[in-house]
Scaffold this motif. Structure first.
Motif, mmCIF file in Angstrom:
data_model
loop_
_atom_site.group_PDB
_atom_site.id
_atom_site.type_symbol
_atom_site.label_atom_id
_atom_site.label_comp_id
_atom_site.label_asym_id
_atom_site.label_seq_id
_atom_site.Cartn_x
_atom_site.Cartn_y
_atom_site.Cartn_z
ATOM 1 N N ASP A 195 37.899 17.576 20.161
ATOM 2 C CA ASP A 195 39.201 17.882 20.768
ATOM 3 C C ASP A 195 39.250 19.341 21.208
ATOM 4 O O ASP A 195 40.147 20.106 20.835
ATOM 5 N N ALA A 196 38.285 19.739 22.024
ATOM 6 C CA ALA A 196 38.170 21.129 22.439
ATOM 7 C C ALA A 196 39.362 21.549 23.300
ATOM 8 O O ALA A 196 39.878 20.762 24.105
ATOM 9 N N VAL A 197 39.796 22.781 23.114
ATOM 10 C CA VAL A 197 40.855 23.362 23.938
ATOM 11 C C VAL A 197 40.404 24.758 24.366
ATOM 12 O O VAL A 197 39.700 25.440 23.624
ATOM 13 N N PRO A 198 40.808 25.196 25.557
ATOM 14 C CA PRO A 198 40.487 26.565 25.977
ATOM 15 C C PRO A 198 41.275 27.573 25.138
ATOM 16 O O PRO A 198 42.444 27.349 24.805
ATOM 17 N N LEU A 199 40.631 28.683 24.817
ATOM 18 C CA LEU A 199 41.250 29.728 24.007
ATOM 19 C C LEU A 199 40.963 31.092 24.616
ATOM 20 O O LEU A 199 39.842 31.359 25.064
ATOM 21 N N ALA A 200 41.970 31.945 24.622
ATOM 22 C CA ALA A 200 41.793 33.343 25.005
ATOM 23 C C ALA A 200 41.536 34.132 23.733
ATOM 24 O O ALA A 200 42.325 34.064 22.783
ATOM 25 N N LEU A 201 40.444 34.872 23.696
ATOM 26 C CA LEU A 201 40.093 35.640 22.506
ATOM 27 C C LEU A 201 40.740 37.018 22.559
ATOM 28 O O LEU A 201 40.472 37.809 23.454
ATOM 29 N N PHE A 202 41.582 37.294 21.557
ATOM 30 C CA PHE A 202 42.186 38.611 21.404
ATOM 31 C C PHE A 202 41.452 39.423 20.346
ATOM 32 O O PHE A 202 41.785 40.574 20.094
ATOM 33 N N GLY A 203 40.465 38.805 19.708
ATOM 34 C CA GLY A 203 39.648 39.450 18.696
ATOM 35 C C GLY A 203 38.507 38.526 18.350
ATOM 36 O O GLY A 203 38.567 37.322 18.626
ATOM 37 N N LEU A 204 37.464 39.059 17.741
ATOM 38 C CA LEU A 204 36.285 38.254 17.420
ATOM 39 C C LEU A 204 36.292 37.735 15.988
ATOM 40 O O LEU A 204 35.393 36.998 15.607
ATOM 41 N N ASN A 205 37.292 38.131 15.218
ATOM 42 C CA ASN A 205 37.393 37.661 13.835
ATOM 43 C C ASN A 205 38.832 37.278 13.532
ATOM 44 O O ASN A 205 39.777 37.857 14.090
ATOM 45 N N GLU A 206 38.986 36.333 12.643
ATOM 46 C CA GLU A 206 40.329 35.879 12.279
ATOM 47 C C GLU A 206 41.158 37.046 11.745
ATOM 48 O O GLU A 206 40.688 37.837 10.930
ATOM 49 N N GLY A 207 42.388 37.147 12.255
ATOM 50 C CA GLY A 207 43.296 38.200 11.806
ATOM 51 C C GLY A 207 43.187 39.495 12.571
ATOM 52 O O GLY A 207 43.945 40.428 12.303
ATOM 53 N N VAL A 208 42.257 39.572 13.537
ATOM 54 C CA VAL A 208 42.060 40.806 14.301
ATOM 55 C C VAL A 208 42.542 40.594 15.732
ATOM 56 O O VAL A 208 42.095 39.678 16.420
ATOM 57 N N ASN A 209 43.458 41.440 16.174
ATOM 58 C CA ASN A 209 43.990 41.378 17.532
ATOM 59 C C ASN A 209 43.854 42.771 18.147
ATOM 60 O O ASN A 209 44.475 43.721 17.666
ATOM 61 N N VAL A 210 43.051 42.888 19.190
ATOM 62 C CA VAL A 210 42.793 44.209 19.769
ATOM 63 C C VAL A 210 43.766 44.568 20.885
ATOM 64 O O VAL A 210 43.728 45.690 21.398
ATOM 65 N N PHE A 211 44.621 43.624 21.272
ATOM 66 C CA PHE A 211 45.540 43.874 22.382
ATOM 67 C C PHE A 211 46.985 44.107 21.943
ATOM 68 O O PHE A 211 47.783 44.631 22.725
ATOM 69 N N PHE A 212 47.325 43.701 20.732
ATOM 70 C CA PHE A 212 48.675 43.893 20.197
ATOM 71 C C PHE A 212 48.568 44.578 18.843
ATOM 72 O O PHE A 212 47.704 44.237 18.035
ATOM 73 N N ASP A 213 49.468 45.529 18.586
ATOM 74 C CA ASP A 213 49.413 46.245 17.315
ATOM 75 C C ASP A 213 50.122 45.465 16.214
ATOM 76 O O ASP A 213 50.575 44.332 16.425
ATOM 77 N N GLU A 214 50.241 46.060 15.035
ATOM 78 C CA GLU A 214 50.818 45.366 13.871
ATOM 79 C C GLU A 214 52.281 45.001 14.061
ATOM 80 O O GLU A 214 52.796 44.092 13.412
ATOM 81 N N GLU A 215 52.968 45.717 14.950
ATOM 82 C CA GLU A 215 54.368 45.411 15.239
ATOM 83 C C GLU A 215 54.507 44.414 16.385
ATOM 84 O O GLU A 215 55.625 44.074 16.787
ATOM 85 N N GLY A 216 53.372 43.969 16.894
ATOM 86 C CA GLY A 216 53.402 43.019 17.997
ATOM 87 C C GLY A 216 53.654 43.652 19.338
ATOM 88 O O GLY A 216 54.042 42.969 20.301
ATOM 89 N N GLN A 217 53.425 44.954 19.463
ATOM 90 C CA GLN A 217 53.583 45.625 20.740
ATOM 91 C C GLN A 217 52.261 45.649 21.498
ATOM 92 O O GLN A 217 51.212 45.938 20.915
ATOM 93 N N LEU A 218 52.341 45.358 22.770
ATOM 94 C CA LEU A 218 51.164 45.364 23.617
ATOM 95 C C LEU A 218 50.630 46.778 23.746
ATOM 96 O O LEU A 218 51.380 47.707 24.046
#
Length: 271
Positions: free
Chosen positions: A68-91
């Motif tokens: 059941d594959a779905v396309p995904l946009a990667l915001f980080g290479l590891n679970e819990g890591v987001n390189v585009f949004f900070d801890e407050e959810g700001q871009l």
């Protein structure tokens, strides 16, 4: 008053679902925000196929593993890591003025994020009708003094009509995306992905797995009716948008490295 949706696994981001009702939410409003705190610790965001051309400029586009594959946009290479949004959810990909107001942003925010906290859902399992629901734990919708009204009397406001239309279009895009993935699978074009990155000073490369990608070798071997099908259906440029986007994996890795959040060596399955 509509009954609440039947219990079922909730999609990514959603903590609860409640149908929007002119009786219950007559005085509720929506207030604007420049942050998405619900997004801060997520590294893989569902993407519709129509978003590939815009998204590929900023982020890797992969597919989840399994049938059941779905396309995904990667915001980080590891679970819990987001390189585009900070801890407050700001871009973080923006330019702000002295007051902190965004004055320029070229980053593409996937529709799945922009849809939250709303969702079209079936209120009964055997019903084909979809109703506009929302996550009542979201901090952008409620009985506020300020903000835009959801209802004018017992009728939906222009804002609510726009929200409903956006969600309707998103559902249709989701169906086209599922068909796109099915055709990739029917052509046996998806394979298990692997990316190896040798970081400066590291004795071993960081190897990321747990996702699917288009097999470029098999793609180049397509002939006849199969090739004609993906060309005429418009699939081919979307496939190449996905393949081109994979070069962004190294940029995401570099961002994680600068943030001190390199965790390795393997990508947690983003499904």
């Amino acid at each position: 008053m509509a009954s609440a949706p039947q219990p079922q696994p909730l999609p990514l981001f959603y903590n609860d679902l409640q149908p929007l009702s002119s009786q219950v939410h007559a005085d509720w409003r929506v207030r604007p925000t420049d942050r998405a705190k619900f997004l801060a610790n997520h590294h893989a965001i569902p993407l519709t196929v129509e978003e590939f051309p815009q998204a590929q400029r900023f982020m890797p586009i992969i597919f989840s593993s399994g049938p059941d594959a779905v396309p995904l946009a990667l915001f980080g290479l590891n679970e819990g890591v987001n390189v585009f949004f900070d801890e407050e959810g700001q871009l973080t990909q923006v330019i702000r003025d002295e007051q902190g107001t965004i004055i320029e942003s070229s980053f593409y925010v996937p529709a799945y994020i922009r849809r939250y906290p709303y969702l079209l859902a079936r209120l009964q399992p055997n019903s084909e009708e979809l109703s506009l629901c929302f996550d009542p734990t979201a901090d952008t919708i409620g009985a506020f003094e300020e903000g835009d009204k959801l209802f004018e009397g017992d009728q939906p406001s222009e804002l609510t009509k726009a929200i409903l239309e956006f969600n309707r279009q998103f559902e249709e895009a989701g169906q086209r995306t599922a068909q796109f993935v099915k055709e990739l699978q029917d052509l046996d074009l998806l394979m298990e992905g692997e990316v190896s990155i040798q970081a400066d000073g590291a004795s071993q490369p960081f190897v990321y797995r747990g996702f699917s990608m288009v097999n470029e070798e098999k793609l180049n071997q397509l002939r006849g009716d199969q090739l004609r099908k993906i060309v005429q259906s418009g699939m081919l440029p979307l496939i190449y948008a996905h393949l081109f986007s994979l070069s962004q994996i190294r940029e995401v890795f570099a961002r994680q490295q600068r943030m001190g959040k390199i965790v390795g060596p393997q990508l947690v399955n983003p499904a």
